[in-house]
Design a protein around this motif. Sequence first.
Motif, mmCIF file in Angstrom:
data_model
loop_
_atom_site.group_PDB
_atom_site.id
_atom_site.type_symbol
_atom_site.label_atom_id
_atom_site.label_comp_id
_atom_site.label_asym_id
_atom_site.label_seq_id
_atom_site.Cartn_x
_atom_site.Cartn_y
_atom_site.Cartn_z
ATOM 1 N N ALA A 94 0.812 -1.217 0.000
ATOM 2 C CA ALA A 94 0.000 0.000 0.000
ATOM 3 C C ALA A 94 0.851 1.275 0.000
ATOM 4 O O ALA A 94 0.376 2.341 -0.371
ATOM 5 C CB ALA A 94 -0.951 0.008 1.190
ATOM 6 N N HIS A 95 2.091 1.149 0.451
ATOM 7 C CA HIS A 95 3.025 2.276 0.298
ATOM 8 C C HIS A 95 4.456 1.817 0.574
ATOM 9 O O HIS A 95 4.730 1.202 1.594
ATOM 10 C CB HIS A 95 2.701 3.442 1.225
ATOM 11 N N GLY A 96 5.343 2.170 -0.349
ATOM 12 C CA GLY A 96 6.745 1.844 -0.174
ATOM 13 C C GLY A 96 7.562 2.571 -1.219
ATOM 14 O O GLY A 96 7.037 3.405 -1.964
ATOM 15 N N HIS A 97 8.823 2.234 -1.264
ATOM 16 C CA HIS A 97 9.753 2.965 -2.137
ATOM 17 C C HIS A 97 10.498 1.980 -3.025
ATOM 18 O O HIS A 97 11.654 1.659 -2.791
ATOM 19 C CB HIS A 97 10.677 3.838 -1.300
ATOM 20 N N TYR A 98 9.776 1.510 -4.039
ATOM 21 C CA TYR A 98 10.300 0.480 -4.930
ATOM 22 C C TYR A 98 11.650 0.860 -5.532
ATOM 23 O O TYR A 98 12.556 0.054 -5.600
ATOM 24 C CB TYR A 98 9.277 0.209 -6.037
ATOM 25 N N THR A 470 4.388 -1.019 4.899
ATOM 26 C CA THR A 470 5.712 -1.162 5.532
ATOM 27 C C THR A 470 6.594 0.048 5.259
ATOM 28 O O THR A 470 7.591 0.241 5.928
ATOM 29 C CB THR A 470 6.478 -2.381 4.996
ATOM 30 N N ASP A 471 6.261 0.825 4.199
ATOM 31 C CA ASP A 471 7.118 1.935 3.789
ATOM 32 C C ASP A 471 8.502 1.425 3.377
ATOM 33 O O ASP A 471 9.487 2.152 3.483
ATOM 34 C CB ASP A 471 7.259 2.951 4.940
ATOM 35 N N PHE A 472 8.579 0.185 2.904
ATOM 36 C CA PHE A 472 9.857 -0.424 2.532
ATOM 37 C C PHE A 472 10.693 0.551 1.685
ATOM 38 O O PHE A 472 10.161 1.172 0.783
ATOM 39 C CB PHE A 472 9.596 -1.703 1.741
HETATM 40 ZN ZN LIG Z 1 7.310 6.556 2.329
#
Ligand SMILES: [Zn+2]
Length: 572
Positions: A94-98, A470-472
């Motif tokens: 739902a949100h992260g930094h690919y 997770t905001d990975f």
């Molecule tokens: Zn973020």
Amino acid sequence: MPTALRRAGALCVALVALAACRAEPPIDAADTIYVGGDIVTVNDAQPSAEALAVKDGKIVAVGPRAEVEKGHRGSATKVVDLAGKALLPSFIDAHGHYISALTVPNQVKLYAPPVGPGSDPDAIVAAIERFRVERKVPKGELIQAYGYDENAMPSGRLLNRDDLDKAFPDNPVIVGHVSMHGGVLNSLALKQFGFSAATKTPPAGVIVRKPGTDEPYGLIMETAYLPVFSALPKPTAEQEATFSTAAQGLYAEAGVTLAHEGATHAGDLALMQRAAAAGANIIDVVAHPFMTDLETILAANPAGGWGKYDRHLKIGGVKITADGSPQGRTAFFTTPYLTGGPAGEKNWRGEPTMPQDMLNQLVKRTYDMNVPLLVHVNGDATIDMFLEAYEFARAGDYSRPWNVTTIHTQFLRKDQLAKFVKYGIRPSFYTLHTFYFAATHKANRGAEQAAYISPMRDAIDAGLRPTNHTDFYVAPMDQMFMMWSAVNRVSREGEVVGPDQRITPMEALKSQTIWAAEQYDEQDRRGSLEPGKIADLVILDRNPLEVEPMAIKDIKVLETIKEGRTIYPSAP
Ligand SMILES: [Zn+2]
């Protein structure tokens, strides 16, 4: 009537004497049928099933085993016995930094224990030194690390440039902050990115100075760090495709088949498009152009083409960042931090990334484009600002639906929920903070506010369908650990953080499957196991709805399937 059936009917008229023709519909042979385990559909109308059939990358049947096999088991159909394991829809990020994940294999991992070695400056320096030796990093080459978390250092002694200079006199070093909003730079890196005693601290930026001097002491945060972030080295043309597939392998390993790129710069998008064209994508990637690069990206990618996949890549909407992070004391609150500001400021409430006027204009710009909006908000004052900007953009007209998600939403006040409900704004929460940062938030914001972070229970009870992320790679990509944190809210110290905000395992599962699908306007395509949806599946060693809640974090991903094809572990 389908053509096949019509033909069969005609045949029966001709061969009326043959009993076999009577009423048997022909078999619609599936490629694979799964049986013998818990099939958790995340579909309220049919929560579980005995069997699931997949054909041409799509789910064609979910139901009783006898019925599914009768309708879909052909001579070439592979029947997979789950042997008591659980089959679920695969997870949606739902949100992260690919884009940052592409560089992870080439960086030093410095998360705090138990996930990494980052317990104090000496341990951090030792980990970077091991990396330098193992990778034979030549003199002069930039060394990057990620996951630095000064809040998890029991000694209270923080990393500064002197620690790094002593150990790495010949290499620029950047130790990325766990918030991804900053980093600690050694002298060579400070020089390379243009920081000196003469550098003024920009508004909403942080440049920590060496005590008693104007010399930068290493830690650079928020707007002061943005130029560093955009100048970091990117993979070469040859590396782009291989790094992309390797990064997506990390998602597949975690049971995730949709990765989010949550702040996409123009160069990043171009890279992602080249990698997609080269056939590198094994999962779906959704990019949200970052506010700073919006007009550049629009010039090359008109909004009419957004929202559609092209070789597993789509532009999902616009990303606006409206404040910083509460652990970095850069999130913007209506009341002061109990611990002051990051550079020792008194009566410090944090700062918004931009003034109200500018936020109003950016939000309105996105509304006028008629594309989804993701907006990063953490402090309650920023949430107030965003709600004001939302009302400004709509100017009293709420007739057109608009897909809007607030990212993190950690310090939402209970009284702010009503407007989320009224406007149909979806909060995306970050319950992992109840584990990683509970003590920090308590120190910074007091026990009551800290206990109310990411209030999923109240949001769901108010009728919202929040997502969780997770905001990975701010936090490790571990979907079962995230689910565990939403259900249990147990801190690193073993304390339950806001027990009244715990949610059920099914709600936690929805927040990373079907509700996350809604966030991307893909609820008709994925997020639950229903005929017609893509066969994006995950097999877990145990059913998260059945195990003891504290055991959810120990559940293992055994297999990840993308549109009918196994992508983890790699197909035999
Ligand atoms: Zn973020």
